[in-house]
Design an enzyme around this catalytic site. Structure first.
Site, PDB file in Angstrom:
ATOM      1  CG  ASP A 128      -1.889  -1.179   1.339  1.00 40.93           C
ATOM      2  OD1 ASP A 128      -1.749  -2.014   0.553  1.00 40.93           O
ATOM      3  OD2 ASP A 128      -3.095  -0.926   1.957  1.00 40.93           O
ATOM      4  CE  LYS A 139      -5.072   2.210   2.655  1.00 48.32           C
ATOM      5  NZ  LYS A 139      -3.980   1.615   3.306  1.00 48.32           N
ATOM      6  CE  LYS A 153      -6.824  -1.228   2.871  1.00 48.97           C
ATOM      7  NZ  LYS A 153      -5.455  -1.632   3.213  1.00 48.97           N
TER       8      LYS A 153
END
Length: 212
Positions: free
Chosen positions: A89, A151, A180
């Protein structure tokens, strides 16, 4: 739909102790969470704790500001994968995005994806600092760079996930990338709403609460 399959069980606190990371991993096994999300220094420990389980390990890179050099992010991502991370991430360089340095943003994402190979790459946009057009552009660049997810947030900025942002992100990436939602998701009703809006992963430190 099994809610636990959507959850990245998260502890990214700078003061997280080794015993707290072990506890996080134990909870992920017990509750069947999809993944744990940890800082890079804890990847090896998480890999040991989760050996022979289905729980994935997500590691953050360039966290939480995204403002370090591309070379530093590449090194960090490579080390995390070497130590057992299944997913990365990464935080985009927000300053570059705001300066219209699109090729730099795109190439950084692409470079990190290249070094992690078939591992999953999630690109953290940190939407609380972006205009609508910047969010759209960041999503487009992530698609062009070959990322796997976009995300919403680090959870360390001035704001977290919002329904409006997820709707916007989903509109831009369509079925090309996963979305996400992360930051401030603390109850089951909110989590289910995000899933209804099309997210395929939820980052939260409140995973156990979400299941009750």
């Amino acid at each position: 739909m099994i809610l636990s399959n959507f959850i990245d069980h998260t502890n990214l606190k700078p003061m997280a102790s080794l015993s707290e990371i072990q506890k996080l991993c134990g909870e992920a096994k017990n509750y069947g969470f999809y993944a744990v999300c940890v800082n890079g220094c804890h990847v090896s420990l998480a890999a040991e704790e989760l050996k022979n389980t289905k729980v994935k390990i997500a590691a953050v890179v360039g966290f939480p500001l995204g403002a370090m050099s591309t070379e530093a992010k590449i090194f960090e991502a490579r080390e995390c994968v070497k130590n057992g991370a299944d997913e990365i991430d990464m935080v985009i360089n927000i300053g570059w995005l705001k300066s219209n340095e699109d090729s730099k943003v795109r190439n950084e994402i692409k470079s990190i994806k290249r070094v992690i190979g078939d591992k999953i790459l999630k690109v953290i946009l940190e939407n609380c600092y972006l205009t609508t057009s910047e969010k759209e552009k960041a999503c487009t660049l992530a698609v062009e760079a070959g990322a796997d997810f976009v995300k919403t947030s680090t959870g360390f900025g001035s704001g977290g996930a919002t329904f409006e942002d997820v709707i916007l992100m989903k509109k831009i990436v369509g079925d090309k990338l996963g979305v996400k939602a992360s930051g401030g998701i603390k109850d089951k009703e909110t989590a289910l709403k995000y899933i209804d809006l099309g997210v395929s992963r939820i980052g939260t430190s409140s995973g156990i609460i979400l299941l009750n």
